[in-house]
Design a protein around this motif. Structure first.
Motif, PDB file in Angstrom:
ATOM      1  N   GLU A  46     -20.075  67.450 113.570  1.00  0.00           N
ATOM      2  CA  GLU A  46     -20.428  68.456 114.569  1.00  0.00           C
ATOM      3  C   GLU A  46     -19.345  69.510 114.687  1.00  0.00           C
ATOM      4  OE1 GLU A  46     -20.885  65.864 117.974  1.00  0.00           O
ATOM      5  OE2 GLU A  46     -18.829  66.266 118.649  1.00  0.00           O
ATOM      6  N   PHE A  47     -19.779  70.685 115.052  1.00  0.00           N
ATOM      7  CA  PHE A  47     -18.894  71.835 115.224  1.00  0.00           C
ATOM      8  C   PHE A  47     -18.016  71.655 116.449  1.00  0.00           C
ATOM      9  CE2 PHE A  47     -17.452  76.096 115.416  1.00  0.00           C
ATOM     10  CZ  PHE A  47     -17.619  76.542 116.721  1.00  0.00           C
ATOM     11  N   SER A 105     -19.826  81.329 111.388  1.00  0.00           N
ATOM     12  CA  SER A 105     -20.865  80.312 111.447  1.00  0.00           C
ATOM     13  C   SER A 105     -20.318  79.048 112.086  1.00  0.00           C
ATOM     14  CB  SER A 105     -21.387  79.996 110.041  1.00  0.00           C
ATOM     15  OG  SER A 105     -22.301  78.901 110.084  1.00  0.00           O
ATOM     16  N   SER A 106     -21.219  78.362 112.777  1.00  0.00           N
ATOM     17  CA  SER A 106     -20.883  77.060 113.344  1.00  0.00           C
ATOM     18  C   SER A 106     -21.564  75.934 112.573  1.00  0.00           C
ATOM     19  CB  SER A 106     -21.307  77.021 114.815  1.00  0.00           C
ATOM     20  OG  SER A 106     -20.639  78.032 115.548  1.00  0.00           O
ATOM     21  N   ARG A 107     -22.176  76.259 111.445  1.00  0.00           N
ATOM     22  CA  ARG A 107     -22.876  75.253 110.636  1.00  0.00           C
ATOM     23  C   ARG A 107     -21.960  74.757 109.534  1.00  0.00           C
ATOM     24  NH1 ARG A 107     -28.243  76.897 108.204  1.00  0.00           N
ATOM     25  NH2 ARG A 107     -26.872  78.309 107.036  1.00  0.00           N
ATOM     26  N   ASP A 110     -22.086  76.073 105.869  1.00  0.00           N
ATOM     27  CA  ASP A 110     -21.583  77.401 105.518  1.00  0.00           C
ATOM     28  C   ASP A 110     -20.107  77.401 105.147  1.00  0.00           C
ATOM     29  OD1 ASP A 110     -23.715  78.880 108.019  1.00  0.00           O
ATOM     30  OD2 ASP A 110     -24.017  78.728 105.843  1.00  0.00           O
TER      31      ASP A 110
END
Length: 124
Positions: A46-47, A105-107, A110
């Motif tokens: 998780e971010f 990005s928080s994914r 990426d």
């Protein structure tokens, strides 16, 4: 390419603090957007937080907002995650990551480069 090495993890009691560091190799660190992710036991990655190349644009997950601070020192090729008021639910392996994408990005998909991770354990 960039290689990332995290350090600073460990065991701490609830309410304590830790500072994670992410040392990057290469001379192009300042061109990478950096982020911290974590993976709690038995859960997905998780971010946590991300920072742009200049250190101006910063974003946090709601779960850590107000307690964690991400920063970077481009002269030292290092990113940091200052973690205060730690809670047992912050227990995770923490990873730093870098992306050369032109957008933030928080994914995790990426991000192209990852460190090996550092364990953070918070006891109640």
């Amino acid at each position: 390419q960039v290689q990332l090495v995290e350090s600073g993890g460990g065991w701490v009691q609830a309410g304590g603090s830790l500072r994670l560091s992410c040392a990057a190799s290469g001379r192009t660190f300042s061109t990478y957007r950096m982020a911290w992710f974590r993976q709690p036991p038995g859960k997905e990655r998780e971010f946590v937080a991300r920072i742009d190349v200049s250190g101006v644009r910063i974003y946090y997950a709601d779960s850590v907002k107000g307690r964690f601070t991400i920063s970077r020192d481009n002269a030292k090729n290092t990113a940091y995650l200052q973690m205060n008021s730690l809670k047992p639910e912050d227990t995770s392996v923490y990873y730093c990551a870098a992306t050369s994408n032109a957008y933030g990005s928080s994914r995790f998909v990426d991000y192209h480069y990852w460190g090996q991770g550092t364990q953070v354990t918070v006891s109640s």
